[in-house]
Design an enzyme around this catalytic site. Structure first.
Site, PDB file in Angstrom:
ATOM      1  N   ASP A 228       0.882  -1.153   0.000  1.00 17.99           N
ATOM      2  CA  ASP A 228       0.000   0.000   0.000  1.00 17.99           C
ATOM      3  C   ASP A 228       0.932   1.217   0.000  1.00 17.99           C
ATOM      4  O   ASP A 228       2.116   1.114   0.340  1.00 17.99           O
ATOM      5  CB  ASP A 228      -0.955   0.004   1.196  1.00 17.99           C
ATOM      6  CG  ASP A 228      -2.150   0.933   0.932  1.00 17.99           C
ATOM      7  OD1 ASP A 228      -2.059   1.797   0.035  1.00 17.99           O
ATOM      8  OD2 ASP A 228      -3.180   0.800   1.626  1.00 17.99           O
TER       9      ASP A 228
HETATM   10  C1  BGC Z   1      -4.934   3.377   0.022  1.00 18.45           C
HETATM   11  C2  BGC Z   1      -5.009   2.417  -1.149  1.00 18.45           C
HETATM   12  C3  BGC Z   1      -4.760   3.165  -2.418  1.00 18.45           C
HETATM   13  C4  BGC Z   1      -3.422   3.860  -2.338  1.00 18.45           C
HETATM   14  C5  BGC Z   1      -3.074   4.677  -3.567  1.00 18.45           C
HETATM   15  C6  BGC Z   1      -3.663   4.188   0.016  1.00 18.45           C
HETATM   16  O1  BGC Z   1      -3.685   5.178   0.986  1.00 18.45           O
HETATM   17  O2  BGC Z   1      -5.036   2.651   1.229  1.00 18.45           O
HETATM   18  O3  BGC Z   1      -6.248   1.780  -1.185  1.00 18.45           O
HETATM   19  O4  BGC Z   1      -4.825   2.288  -3.513  1.00 18.45           O
HETATM   20  O5  BGC Z   1      -3.447   4.757  -1.241  1.00 18.45           O
HETATM   21  O6  BGC Z   1      -3.858   5.792  -3.651  1.00 18.45           O
END
Ligand code: BGC
Length: 757
Positions: A228
């Site tokens: 993530d």
């Molecule tokens: C989120 C993800 C997301 C990623 C990119 C993170 O903060 O938890 O779900 O895909 O950011 O934006």
């Protein structure tokens, strides 16, 4: 596909390390001299959030269709429709030059207040897994990848970057893993995104057991694991743990740390090579799909409307709906003019267009006069004047449509809700309008359950319209006017009170840990087991027609676990309108060694029926439908015995039951140990008479001391048998050491040796 091994052989150590960390917020590192292209990823999950300026992390994004969020999708229980949405998302990715869409998200709804629940499908792992697999298959059928997220046990936003979810093995296997497992086995997402949080003390981004042993080895995941955004703390540890790609980038110091670790012999280059191989495979696969062009904005908007209409759940209807040609409609509530159709955070889409609920009503109610009142302010303040104005309009109309949306920022990534409540003003508004106008319909826009009990009795009808996507305004009109017969059913329980919810006492955790003390018992598994009353049960939803269930049958009354069986039931549309019904099959194990939820969803089907029409619905159940995960054996276990198959219109509305007998084909290994109880010894030795008779022999001095057989007597006022059975064999023998010529440990070790022989 080029020869990946040969490319790896030609890569420098620096190039390998660089490939394993992003080049920008959204792209991987290209290596021109070896013909390795860049790969571009984008959020996800219910639309394509392609940054307007390619590398910018947080900024405006290009217009794309905002489809309904996962709560609404799941409520369709329609895997084919979700597949079609996946295809549309894939087409938009191609047009917007995106290789991998960051979604779907299959985390379980452990508590209704998780801020991100609108992005998640369900409280039930079977339903979430089936629907996610369908979405992934839809997207990937277009040659575009997905990222199944957030793996694993990311069920709250509170301290999500560092909290440790403390979850026992069986709960992980039966509740928090299966949606991932199913999606991987049925759809092979190109990537899996690890969660921010720790699981049992280890960051998911460094969790070897999670990423390698289970994901890659056990489930045979072929793609790569991506972090993530910002979930990596120690790049070397994360590579060792099986995390292939770190995002976002660039991160020169991390790359250098990897290079140094390999040079110092602290990181085996083979580990790095394996991550490089996995990334390259997907990068080249993505490059096979030419990007660019346009997508069909109108067609996708229409699809978004269809999905929204099918996902909306009619919660209450005293017969007022569908509307029968009202002449004067009072439309009340800000959400009628400012559609509330998505949540906050990384999933936020810049829609191609937005259907305004008020205008959509106007279009379908051509001959009716419409009035409008705002009803409530944007924030939490109380403005009686807005209620008074609404009441005047409601009184003068035939029908009042009350659009009530949770305040915009209440449901978002990054924080949880503090309660389930609508605003004080909204509740007062509903009560005041419904008191003056009996034909009041409340239309809700929210991504997760809200408290309803306080005002449930007031309106004539309640429609849960969810975060309905950009076309949802039209979908509401379709349902209210009966152009669409509602067929959505809840994919999550609506509790009466927050304090009734399964994780209430353990949420959100403290001192860096959140203990999943409720174990397997989340959602309806909990409410069923405890007999806790709910507002609306899992699987519930009304229709404008009625369905009768009859003639439940099974392909075999006695069956072997590995063969599974098929359960069938006839469903008849007994009303006067065409409609769709979601038939749900729950399995109840009558007796098992480990505690099990009273019933668990193991199959479902959605069937469309004309008035008077009957169809036979057949639903297959496999080995896993009957098995539980036994941590003692570290495997899925079936036991001989009877199971009830409960066929229902909801988890609380079972319409037919068939009892079947399972024959287990498992030969479980011996797991006896020195501390095993007499009960465990006897259960095991049942089929080994030689051992069984030795145990009985050994127990006879103790039995004699109690003045009778091991079957118990009342010398000391107790049920000796029950008492003894639960004690370790060794402990019982220790009480009578002098009766034996050898140390009792040696006697038990002898038996163990025979058992394992
Ligand atoms: C989120 C993800 C997301 C990623 C990119 C993170 O903060 O938890 O779900 O895909 O950011 O934006």
């Amino acid at each position: 596909m080029p020869d990946i091994q040969s490319i790896i052989a030609h890569m420098t150590l620096e190039e390998k390390a660089t490939l394993c960390t992003g080049a920008t917020a959204w792209s991987t590192t290209p290596i021109e001299r070896l013909g390795v292209p860049e790969m571009y990823v984008t959020d996800g999950p219910h639309g394509v959030r392609r940054a307007a300026e390619a590398g910018v992390f947080i900024g405006s994004s290009l217009p794309a269709t905002c489809f309904p969020t996962a709560s609404c999708l799941a409520s369709t229980w329609n895997a084919d429709l979700i597949h079609a949405m996946g295809q549309a998302l894939g087409e938009e990715c191609i047009a917007l030059k995106v290789d991998v869409l960051l979604g779907p998200s299959v985390n379980m709804k452990r508590t209704p207040v998780c801020g991100r629940n609108f992005e998640y499908f369900s409280e039930d792992p079977y339903l979430a897994g089936e629907l996610a697999a369908s979405l992934i298959n839809g997207v990937q059928s277009k040659g575009v990848g997905t990222s199944l997220k957030h793996y694993a046990a990311n069920n709250q936003e509170f301290e999500r970057f560092n909290i440790s979810a403390e979850v026992d093995e069986r709960t992980l296997r039966e509740i928090y893993f299966p949606a991932f497992e199913t999606a991987i086995k049925q759809a092979q997402p190109w990537t899996v995104m690890c969660a921010y949080n720790k699981l049992n003390g280890t960051y998911c981004s460094e969790h070897h057991r999670l990423l390698v042993d289970i994901l890659k080895d056990e489930w045979a995941f072929e793609g790569f694991a991506v972090s993530d955004w910002g979930a990596v703390h120690d790049r070397v540890a994360s590579l060792r743990g099986g995390l292939d790609l770190e995002m976002p980038g660039p991160k020169d110091r991390r790359v250098q740390a990897v290079v140094d670790a390999v040079r110092a012999g602290e990181l085996d280059e083979a580990v790095l090579n394996e991550s490089v191989r996995r990334i390259l495979r997907i990068v080249f696969k993505a490059a096979e799909t030419p990007k660019g062009g346009a997508f069909d904005v109108e067609a996708h908007h229409t699809l978004a409307r269809q999905i929204a209409a099918e996902g909306m759940v009619l919660l209450k209807n005293n017969g007022l709906l569908p509307l029968k040609n009202p002449q004067h409609i009072a439309v009340i509530g800000r959400a009628a003019k400012q559609a509330h159709f998505q949540g906050g955070g990384s999933s936020h889409i810049n829609p191609t267009k937005v259907a305004v609920p008020f205008k959509e009503i106007q279009q379908l109610a051509e001959h009716a006069g419409l009035t409008y009142a705002e009803g409530y302010p944007t924030d939490n303040t109380f403005k009686q004047a807005l209620i008074d104005e609404a009441v005047v309009l409601a009184k003068a109309a035939d029908v009042a449509l009350l659009y009530v949306a949770l305040p915009t920022y209440k449901e978002s990534e990054g924080y949880d809700r503090a309660d389930l409540d609508l605003t004080e003003q909204q509740v007062a508004l509903i009560k005041a309008v419904a008191a003056i106008q009996p034909n009041t319909i409340v239309i809700l826009n929210n991504g997760a359950p809200v408290a309803i009990s306080d005002w449930f009795d007031a309106p004539a009808a309640i429609l849960e319209a969810w975060m309905m996507g950009q076309a949802g305004g039209g979908a509401i009109a379709d349902v209210l006017f009966g152009r669409v017969n509602p067929s959505g059913k809840l994919a999550e329980t609506y509790p009466l009170n927050l304090a009734d919810t399964p994780a209430y006492l353990n949420f959100p955790g403290e001192n860096g840990e959140v203990r999943y003390g409720e174990g397997l018992f989340i959602g309806y598994r909990y409410y069923d087991a405890k007999g806790v009353p709910v507002q609306f049960p899992f699987g519930y939803g009304l229709s404008y027609t009625t369905f009768a269930y009859s003639n439940p049958t099974v392909s075999a009354a006695t069956f072997m676990d590995v063969d599974g069986l098929t359960v069938s039931i006839d469903v008849t549309n007994t009303g006067s309108l065409a409609g769709k019904e979601v038939v749900q099959v729950y399995v109840h194990d009558r007796q098992s060694r480990l505690v099990r939820p009273p019933k668990e969803l193991k199959g479902f089907a959605k069937v469309e029926l004309q008035p008077g029409e009957t169809k036979t619905v057949s639903i297959p159940l496999d080995f896993r439908a009957f098995a539980f995960y036994d941590p003692a054996y570290q495997q899925w276990v079936t036991e001989d015995g009877e199971f009830d198959l409960l066929i229902g219109a909801s988890s609380a509305d079972i319409r037919g039951t068939v009892t079947v007998t399972l024959q287990s084909t498992l030969q479980l290994p011996c797991i006896l140990k020195r501390e095993s109880t007499i009960k465990e010894w006897l259960a095991y030795s049942h089929s080994k008479p030689a051992i069984e008779s030795q145990i009985k022999q050994l127990l006879s001095p103790m039995a004699a001391a109690f003045g009778g057989g091991v079957d118990g007597n009342d010398t000391i006022g107790m049920d000796t048998m029950t008492f003894l059975m639960d004690m370790p064999l060794l402990s019982v023998l220790q009480f009578q050491e002098s009766a034996f010529p050898r140390p009792v440990e040696a006697l038990v070790d002898d038996l163990l040796e025979q058992a394992y022989r």
